[in-house]
Design a protein around this motif. Structure first.
Motif, mmCIF file in Angstrom:
data_model
loop_
_atom_site.group_PDB
_atom_site.id
_atom_site.type_symbol
_atom_site.label_atom_id
_atom_site.label_comp_id
_atom_site.label_asym_id
_atom_site.label_seq_id
_atom_site.Cartn_x
_atom_site.Cartn_y
_atom_site.Cartn_z
ATOM 1 N N ASP A 183 0.720 -1.358 0.372
ATOM 2 C CA ASP A 183 0.005 0.008 0.122
ATOM 3 C C ASP A 183 0.965 0.983 0.260
ATOM 4 O O ASP A 183 1.009 1.987 0.905
ATOM 5 C CB ASP A 183 -1.097 -0.098 1.211
ATOM 6 N N GLY A 184 1.101 1.233 -1.456
ATOM 7 C CA GLY A 184 2.980 2.261 -1.623
ATOM 8 C C GLY A 184 4.004 2.055 -0.998
ATOM 9 O O GLY A 184 4.143 2.174 -1.876
ATOM 10 N N LYS A 185 3.538 1.780 0.141
ATOM 11 C CA LYS A 185 4.965 0.457 -0.262
ATOM 12 C C LYS A 185 4.621 -0.566 1.006
ATOM 13 O O LYS A 185 3.773 -1.184 1.568
ATOM 14 C CB LYS A 185 6.220 1.050 1.216
ATOM 15 N N VAL A 186 5.698 -1.481 0.509
ATOM 16 C CA VAL A 186 5.231 -3.243 1.169
ATOM 17 C C VAL A 186 5.715 -3.305 2.695
ATOM 18 O O VAL A 186 6.549 -3.218 2.997
ATOM 19 C CB VAL A 186 6.109 -4.143 0.659
ATOM 20 N N PHE B 36 0.477 -9.056 -1.348
ATOM 21 C CA PHE B 36 -0.058 -8.563 -2.008
ATOM 22 C C PHE B 36 -0.571 -7.348 -2.471
ATOM 23 O O PHE B 36 0.048 -5.947 -1.357
ATOM 24 C CB PHE B 36 -1.637 -9.039 -1.025
ATOM 25 N N PRO B 37 -1.238 -6.711 -3.682
ATOM 26 C CA PRO B 37 -0.831 -5.935 -4.162
ATOM 27 C C PRO B 37 -2.318 -5.273 -2.893
ATOM 28 O O PRO B 37 -1.751 -2.996 -3.262
ATOM 29 C CB PRO B 37 -1.505 -5.931 -5.617
ATOM 30 N N ASN B 38 -3.171 -5.617 -2.439
ATOM 31 C CA ASN B 38 -3.738 -4.574 -1.592
ATOM 32 C C ASN B 38 -4.908 -5.530 -0.684
ATOM 33 O O ASN B 38 -4.360 -6.766 -0.846
ATOM 34 C CB ASN B 38 -4.783 -3.989 -2.759
ATOM 35 N N GLU B 39 -5.689 -4.752 0.261
ATOM 36 C CA GLU B 39 -6.504 -5.846 0.416
ATOM 37 C C GLU B 39 -7.089 -6.444 0.542
ATOM 38 O O GLU B 39 -6.901 -8.041 0.970
ATOM 39 C CB GLU B 39 -7.491 -4.367 2.072
ATOM 40 N N ALA B 40 -7.207 -6.505 -0.202
ATOM 41 C CA ALA B 40 -9.205 -7.534 -0.924
ATOM 42 C C ALA B 40 -8.116 -8.182 -1.761
ATOM 43 O O ALA B 40 -8.513 -9.770 -1.460
ATOM 44 C CB ALA B 40 -9.683 -6.798 -1.925
ATOM 45 N N ALA B 41 -6.687 -8.485 -1.837
ATOM 46 C CA ALA B 41 -6.035 -9.405 -2.983
ATOM 47 C C ALA B 41 -5.935 -10.190 -1.903
ATOM 48 O O ALA B 41 -6.042 -11.285 -1.532
ATOM 49 C CB ALA B 41 -4.789 -9.708 -3.258
#
Length: 401
Positions: A169-172, A350-355
């Protein structure tokens, strides 16, 4: 809905019209919908499709043979007649298993590219990364239904634990995903839901989670076991005033060793054991004072750790050994978390929370496929459930389920 039908109508698990057959039908139709969405390039009812050269054109019925018997599915069609489904191919009556393998491999943590390459290399099946993404994306609809399904009125125990995942999210960075698992009055495990946090959760966050569970029908919890989550006891007090909050004693002991030198671990464990196995709170207090006298000067952090957790540590001391075995640890949920961690580690981040939530949900849905673990678990819980019935008389009865 299928589970509710099974309970109310005595729906059988296998055979014609069985629970597994109906569940397979839903999964297949969900995957087919994902395929045609991928083929057309837009979702159902999406304004983008208006005036396009191709669109959905109803569906046709087809019976396919699967491992759980013949299943009647609706295969979507397009006006141009160019849609070629891969999950249930034209003129084929036996399920190839590509869709099932996509979901299974995704649940094990493989990326979309890895799944596509695996199917092509091993089975010669041409399934694009975009199709894999669309198929697994349809799982989110099932996840939303699962996360909002009605719950039992009362559960003997809730376990709350976290699994850290890496999200970009901007950064891991590491983010906790909280899993709430219950034990039913029948002695079976039931994952009630998963929630993403940011690591700074407090009473307001937990009030939201528990209020959501209560709104789904959960009126009473006998005991809730967690690992020192900030603000959680206050939220439980608000939502379920009679619930006893118990800290995980095993985790408390493990955390103690973090503050001790390796050569002192056995001695510290030996000194703390009389505290955790004391016959009552008064005896535990005396043993803890002895521990503080012996080790407090060398390891003041351990003394502070136990002092801060004391209010949530002592409740289980008032119960017999069968209940103590259950509530002194979150080990009941550790096997679930181990499966989740396996899937999470395979993905890296993961690229985002949903993934992240989708991956964890699919891992949870793939637990115990044969049902043998469920049977062993139920038998193991018979004695504790009888003890809960006696200790919490009037709050836990078979009719509550």
């Amino acid at each position: 809905m299928l589970v509710e039908r099974a309970r109310s109508e005595g729906l059988q698990l296998t055979g014609q019209g069985g629970l597994l057959q109906q569940l397979t039908k839903r999964v297949l139709e969900c995957a087919l919908e994902g395929e045609i969405t991928d083929h057309l390039g837009y979702e159902r009812h999406d304004a983008v499709g208006r005036g396009s050269s191709n669109s959905r054109n109803g569906s046709r019925a087809k019976t396919v043979l699967t491992d759980v018997g013949p299943v009647d599915v609706k295969v979507p069609r397009d006006t141009a007649g160019s849609f070629e489904p891969q999950i249930v191919k034209k003129r084929r009556r036996r399920l190839t298993g590509n869709g099932e393998m996509v979901l299974s491999l995704s649940a094990k943590g493989l990326t979309h590219g890895e799944i596509s390459a695996h199917l092509a290399e091993v089975y010669g099946a041409e399934v694009s990364e975009q199709t894999v993404s669309t198929i697994t994306g349809q799982v989110m609809e099932g996840m939303a239904e699962w996360q909002n399904r009605p719950l039992d009125r009362v559960y003997p125990v809730l376990f709350v634990d976290a699994v850290n995942v890496r999200i970009r999210d901007g950064k891991v960075a590491n983010r906790p995903i909280y899993v709430v698992m219950a034990v039913t009055v029948d002695g079976t495990r039931d994952i009630l839901g998963i929630w993403a946090g940011d690591g700074g959760e407090g009473a307001e966050y937990w009030l939201h989670v528990f209020t959501e569970l209560k709104n789904r029908g959960l009126d009473d919890v006998l005991m809730l076991v967690c690992d020192g989550l900030k603000g959680l006891p206050e939220a439980v007090e608000t939502v379920w005033p009679r619930t006893i909050v118990q800290t995980c004693v095993v985790h408390l002991l493990r955390n103690s060793f973090r503050h001790a030198a390796r050569q002192d671990w056995d001695k510290v464990a030996g000194a703390l054991k009389p505290v955790s196995t004391a016959p009552g709170e008064d005896a535990a207090t005396e043993r803890f004072l002895e521990f503080r006298e012996s080790w407090g000067r060398k390891y003041p952090a351990i003394v502070k750790l136990w002092s801060d957790a004391w209010a949530e540590f002592v409740p289980f001391l008032a119960f017999d050994v069968e209940i103590r075995k259950v509530i002194s640890s979150t080990n009941a949920i550790e096997s679930v978390n181990a499966r989740i961690r396996g899937s999470v580690r395979a993905r890296g981040h993961f690229p985002n929370e949903a993934a992240a939530l989708k991956c964890i949900y699919m891992a949870l849905m793939s637990l115990d496929p044969t049902g043998k673990g469920r049977k062993r678990w139920t038998m193991r819980w018979k004695a504790p459930l009888n003890a809960f019935q006696i200790a919490f008389e009037g709050r836990l009865t078979p009719s509550n389920n």
